[in-house]
Structures are given as structure tokens and as C-alpha cells.
Design a protein around this motif. Structure first.
Motif, PDB file in Angstrom:
ATOM      1  N   GLN A 178      34.880  -2.976 -32.510  1.00  0.00           N
ATOM      2  CA  GLN A 178      35.530  -3.268 -33.787  1.00  0.00           C
ATOM      3  C   GLN A 178      34.686  -2.768 -34.956  1.00  0.00           C
ATOM      4  O   GLN A 178      35.208  -2.199 -35.922  1.00  0.00           O
ATOM      5  N   PHE A 179      33.383  -2.989 -34.873  1.00  0.00           N
ATOM      6  CA  PHE A 179      32.502  -2.575 -35.974  1.00  0.00           C
ATOM      7  C   PHE A 179      32.608  -1.069 -36.220  1.00  0.00           C
ATOM      8  O   PHE A 179      32.773  -0.623 -37.360  1.00  0.00           O
ATOM      9  N   TRP A 180      32.522  -0.278 -35.154  1.00  0.00           N
ATOM     10  CA  TRP A 180      32.562   1.173 -35.339  1.00  0.00           C
ATOM     11  C   TRP A 180      33.935   1.647 -35.780  1.00  0.00           C
ATOM     12  O   TRP A 180      34.049   2.628 -36.552  1.00  0.00           O
ATOM     13  N   LEU A 181      34.981   0.969 -35.329  1.00  0.00           N
ATOM     14  CA  LEU A 181      36.326   1.323 -35.807  1.00  0.00           C
ATOM     15  C   LEU A 181      36.478   0.995 -37.291  1.00  0.00           C
ATOM     16  O   LEU A 181      37.113   1.751 -38.044  1.00  0.00           O
ATOM     17  N   VAL A 182      35.906  -0.118 -37.731  1.00  0.00           N
ATOM     18  CA  VAL A 182      35.948  -0.472 -39.157  1.00  0.00           C
ATOM     19  C   VAL A 182      35.219   0.588 -39.974  1.00  0.00           C
ATOM     20  O   VAL A 182      35.706   1.042 -41.023  1.00  0.00           O
ATOM     21  N   MET A 183      34.034   0.998 -39.501  1.00  0.00           N
ATOM     22  CA  MET A 183      33.280   2.027 -40.228  1.00  0.00           C
ATOM     23  C   MET A 183      34.069   3.338 -40.284  1.00  0.00           C
ATOM     24  O   MET A 183      34.148   3.992 -41.321  1.00  0.00           O
ATOM     25  N   GLY A 184      34.646   3.727 -39.150  1.00  0.00           N
ATOM     26  CA  GLY A 184      35.432   4.957 -39.123  1.00  0.00           C
ATOM     27  C   GLY A 184      36.642   4.895 -40.039  1.00  0.00           C
ATOM     28  O   GLY A 184      36.969   5.865 -40.733  1.00  0.00           O
ATOM     29  N   ASN A 185      37.293   3.728 -40.068  1.00  0.00           N
ATOM     30  CA  ASN A 185      38.481   3.598 -40.910  1.00  0.00           C
ATOM     31  C   ASN A 185      38.110   3.550 -42.387  1.00  0.00           C
ATOM     32  O   ASN A 185      38.886   3.988 -43.241  1.00  0.00           O
ATOM     33  N   ALA A 186      36.927   3.012 -42.696  1.00  0.00           N
ATOM     34  CA  ALA A 186      36.476   3.009 -44.091  1.00  0.00           C
ATOM     35  C   ALA A 186      36.253   4.438 -44.573  1.00  0.00           C
ATOM     36  O   ALA A 186      36.651   4.806 -45.693  1.00  0.00           O
ATOM     37  N   VAL A 187      35.634   5.259 -43.731  1.00  0.00           N
ATOM     38  CA  VAL A 187      35.430   6.665 -44.088  1.00  0.00           C
ATOM     39  C   VAL A 187      36.782   7.378 -44.220  1.00  0.00           C
ATOM     40  O   VAL A 187      37.011   8.150 -45.166  1.00  0.00           O
ATOM     41  N   LEU A 188      37.693   7.101 -43.285  1.00  0.00           N
ATOM     42  CA  LEU A 188      39.013   7.724 -43.352  1.00  0.00           C
ATOM     43  C   LEU A 188      39.754   7.277 -44.605  1.00  0.00           C
ATOM     44  O   LEU A 188      40.471   8.073 -45.232  1.00  0.00           O
ATOM     45  N   GLY A 189      39.592   6.007 -44.996  1.00  0.00           N
ATOM     46  CA  GLY A 189      40.201   5.536 -46.234  1.00  0.00           C
ATOM     47  C   GLY A 189      39.672   6.291 -47.439  1.00  0.00           C
ATOM     48  O   GLY A 189      40.422   6.600 -48.380  1.00  0.00           O
ATOM     49  N   GLY A 190      38.353   6.603 -47.425  1.00  0.00           N
ATOM     50  CA  GLY A 190      37.796   7.408 -48.507  1.00  0.00           C
ATOM     51  C   GLY A 190      38.380   8.804 -48.532  1.00  0.00           C
ATOM     52  O   GLY A 190      38.678   9.357 -49.605  1.00  0.00           O
ATOM     53  N   ILE A 191      38.574   9.383 -47.346  1.00  0.00           N
ATOM     54  CA  ILE A 191      39.178  10.719 -47.267  1.00  0.00           C
ATOM     55  C   ILE A 191      40.602  10.690 -47.817  1.00  0.00           C
ATOM     56  O   ILE A 191      41.045  11.624 -48.492  1.00  0.00           O
ATOM     57  N   VAL A 192      41.341   9.600 -47.523  1.00  0.00           N
ATOM     58  CA  VAL A 192      42.711   9.458 -48.048  1.00  0.00           C
ATOM     59  C   VAL A 192      42.710   9.576 -49.567  1.00  0.00           C
ATOM     60  O   VAL A 192      43.566  10.255 -50.162  1.00  0.00           O
ATOM     61  N   VAL A 193      41.739   8.933 -50.220  1.00  0.00           N
ATOM     62  CA  VAL A 193      41.656   9.003 -51.684  1.00  0.00           C
ATOM     63  C   VAL A 193      41.261  10.405 -52.133  1.00  0.00           C
ATOM     64  O   VAL A 193      41.843  10.966 -53.075  1.00  0.00           O
ATOM     65  N   LEU A 194      40.275  10.988 -51.467  1.00  0.00           N
ATOM     66  CA  LEU A 194      39.761  12.298 -51.888  1.00  0.00           C
ATOM     67  C   LEU A 194      40.802  13.405 -51.760  1.00  0.00           C
ATOM     68  O   LEU A 194      40.763  14.387 -52.502  1.00  0.00           O
ATOM     69  N   VAL A 195      41.748  13.261 -50.804  1.00  0.00           N
ATOM     70  CA  VAL A 195      42.793  14.288 -50.637  1.00  0.00           C
ATOM     71  C   VAL A 195      44.075  13.888 -51.362  1.00  0.00           C
ATOM     72  O   VAL A 195      45.138  14.481 -51.117  1.00  0.00           O
ATOM     73  N   GLY A 196      43.999  12.902 -52.242  1.00  0.00           N
ATOM     74  CA  GLY A 196      45.153  12.553 -53.081  1.00  0.00           C
ATOM     75  C   GLY A 196      46.292  11.912 -52.343  1.00  0.00           C
ATOM     76  O   GLY A 196      47.462  12.200 -52.612  1.00  0.00           O
ATOM     77  N   LEU A 197      45.989  11.010 -51.395  1.00  0.00           N
ATOM     78  CA  LEU A 197      46.989  10.254 -50.631  1.00  0.00           C
ATOM     79  C   LEU A 197      47.879  11.170 -49.795  1.00  0.00           C
ATOM     80  O   LEU A 197      49.092  10.941 -49.698  1.00  0.00           O
ATOM     81  N   ASN A 198      47.277  12.182 -49.180  1.00  0.00           N
ATOM     82  CA  ASN A 198      48.046  13.021 -48.273  1.00  0.00           C
ATOM     83  C   ASN A 198      48.712  12.137 -47.217  1.00  0.00           C
ATOM     84  O   ASN A 198      48.046  11.307 -46.593  1.00  0.00           O
TER      85      ASN A 198
END
Length: 332
Positions: free
Chosen positions: A123-143
Motif C-alpha cells: 500500500q505504501f509504495w502504491l500511495v507513493m506511485g499514485n502521488a507522483v502520478l497525481g503530480g504528472i496529471v497536473v503537469l500535463v494539464g489534466l490529460n
């Protein structure tokens, strides 16, 4: 309070989990509550993430990991959208704390259940991965494709948390099946179709009108929104039909109450989710109903996995007694 020696401090620094485990033995109900708290927080952050999207606050903080190029937090000039987006980011820390508590509780339980601890770390590593992916979502303008991946990874996280919660309520003995192989195969088909249902649901969202921000956010254009909505509805009816069939099969084979009760719960959740889905479709997708539908998606996934996990039972492992010393040798 006992004095801490230098070796104690060094040991705590090298392996804090082992240090805590050596000094704390949580009761089984504490471990169960910790696992449940992590699961609840995961559902909460999915729902609040949906609220960010449905209020058009997806780019309330236009960059990541900071909220703006010059500020870590939302500023007054960013208004309500900035508060909503930054507030959802802060909930990630609450989720990390809940997962951390689950890991510590599982590691400290006596005897140590290694499989339970591994589920916590997953769970911990999935949370970390999803947090990074959430940042990517913002950086690519909610693709919309990254948004869909973000939700699917959250679904995987909820799945692992559900398994850990269930495993915290049972023993570590080898699983003993409660139903026949044909029933197990039927349930696996239902799980696969449920995964497809959730995946197609992300396409419905990606092609639909709720882009997550008032700016010009791209949408999924390879398929029409109404067309993919109909595919989503067909998959939902297949899951409902499979659940209904499973309940009759379980009754016919006189299955234990556990699988029957979990199947009943899933059927009720599916009916409620279907009702919300049809109402939102015919009322032009009001934000409140879309948010409830996202919450219902989490409940459907949890209920489906609980049916799967109810098909077997695990008894507690027999206690390992220390080797007995031969009385004849003890007198030597």
C-alpha cells in the motif's frame, strides 16, 4: 520510563519498525482497526479527488510538487479552487499516516505476520506511485488518459487495502475452500468483468463533460460519450446478472453463510450504484450524483473482492511450542 542506551538508539535508527515491535504488542483488534482505517482513508481520498474534479479545481494548484512556482501552499489570490486542490493534496499525508499505522501495527503483532506486513508496504509504495502520478496529471494539464490511470491505480490501492483488512481478520493457515471449483471460476469471471466495468467507467469520465477545470482541457475523442456510457451500462448489467446467478448457485449447493452474505451485500451495492448511474445519465450528469457514483465505484470494488475472499477460510496457525527438554538429560 526505562533508560535508552546507545545500542538501543543505534538499533532504533537502523530498524525503527523492529525497535517498536520489540516494545509493543498490539491486540488483534488494533491491527484490524489500523487496516480498516487505511482502507477508509483510501476511499475518502478518491471521493475528495472526485470533488476536486467536479468543482473545476483540478488546476487550482497549477504545478507540482509546489502549489505555484513561488509557493508551496495555496495563496489567497488562487481562491476557492486553490484551497480545494491543495486540501486534497494534504489528505495524502493523512493517508500516508494511516498506511504507516497499519504497517507498524502489522509488524508489531505477535507472532509476526510477514504476509500482513508486506501488504502494508505494498500500500505504501502504491500511495507513493499514485502521488507522483497525481503530480504528472497536473503537469500535463489534466490529460484524460493520465486521469484515468490515476483512478485505476487508486482502485488497485483499494484492492490491496481490502485484502489486508480481510487478512487481518483471519489466520495464516493455508486457505481452505468453502465452495467448489466451478463456483470459484464464476466468481473470478465476475471479478474480471468488474475490472472492465471500472476501466470503462474511466473512459466515460474522460469523454464526458466534467473535465476538471474551466480551462480548455482535452477529452477522450476516440469514442462518443453516449456510446461508451451504453457499453458501461451493459457491463454493469452483466455484473448484476453474474451476482444474481452466483447467489442462486450458492443457495443450491448449500454454501456457508459467509459467501452468501457477501454476495447479497454486493447485489445491494450494485442496485444502488445502478440507480445512481441511470439517474445521473438522464439528468445531464449533476456533480453531486457523479460524486456519489465515484463513491459507489469504490464500494462495488470492495464488495466484489469481499465475495472472492469469502470463498475460503484461514484458521489461525497452531502455536509453535518450544522444544521439550528430555527429563533424563536435565538431571545430568
Amino acid at each position: 520510563m526505562p533508560n535508552r542506551t546507545r545500542p538501543d538508539s543505534a538499533g532504533a535508527a537502523r530498524n525503527p519498525l523492529a525497535y517498536i515491535a520489540a516494545r509493543w504488542s498490539p491486540a488483534p483488534h488494533i491491527v484490524r482497526r489500523a487496516a480498516l482505517a487505511a482502507l477508509v482513508m483510501m476511499v475518502v481520498i478518491v471521493v475528495t479527488g472526485g470533488a476536486v474534479r467536479l468543482t473545476g479545481s483540478g488546476l487550482g494548484c497549477p504545478t507540482w510538487p509546489k502549489c505555484t512556482d513561488d509557493s508551496l501552499t495555496a495563496t489567497r489570490e488562487m481562491g476557492l479552487h486553490g484551497v480545494i486542490e491543495f486540501g486534497n493534496r494534504l489528505l495524502t499525508y493523512v493517508l500516508c499516516a494511516a498506511v504507516g499505522w497499519a504497517i507498524v501495527a502489522a509488524r508489531s503483532q505477535k507472532p509476526w505476520r510477514r504476509s500482513l506486513t508486506r501488504l502494508g508496504w505494498a500500500q505504501f509504495w502504491l500511495v507513493m506511485g499514485n502521488a507522483v502520478l497525481g503530480g504528472i496529471v497536473v503537469l500535463v494539464g489534466l490529460n484524460p488518459y493520465t486521469v484515468a490511470a490515476h483512478f485505476l491505480l487508486s482502485t488497485a490501492l483499494i484492492g490491496v487495502a481490502t485484502v489486508m483488512w480481510q487478512r487481518s481478520r483471519e489466520g495464516d493457515a493455508p486457505p481452505r475452500p468453502l465452495v467448489g471449483r466451478a463456483v470459484q471460476q464464476l466468481v473470478w469471471v465476475m471479478v474480471v468483468v468488474t475490472v472492465l466495468l471500472i476501466a470503462v467507467g474511466t473512459v466515460v469520465t474522460g469523454a464526458g463533460p466534467h473535465a476538471g477545470d474551466s480551462s480548455d482541457v482535452p477529452r477522450m475523442t476516440f469514442v462518443g460519450w453516449e456510446t461508451v456510457s451504453k457499453v458501461h451500462a451493459v457491463l454493469a448489467w452483466i455484473v448484476v446478472s453474474l451476482t444474481f446467478a452466483l447467489w442462486f448457485v450458492l443457495k443450491a449447493v448449500d454454501a456457508p453463510r459467509g459467501p452468501l452474505n457477501r454476495t447479497r451485500d454486493l447485489f445491494l451495492v450494485l442496485l444502488a450504484q445502478g440507480l445512481i448511474g441511470y439517474v445521473q445519465y438522464f439528468t445531464d450528469l449533476p456533480e453531486v450524483l457523479v460524486g456519489l457514483h465515484m463513491f459507489g465505484s469504490c464500494l462495488v470494488w470492495i464488495a466484489t473482492l469481499r465475495v472472492l475472499l469469502a470463498l475460503r477460510e484461514r484458521a489461525p496457525e497452531p502455536a509453535r511450542l518450544p522444544a521439550q527438554t528430555d527429563p533424563a538429560l536435565s538431571s545430568v
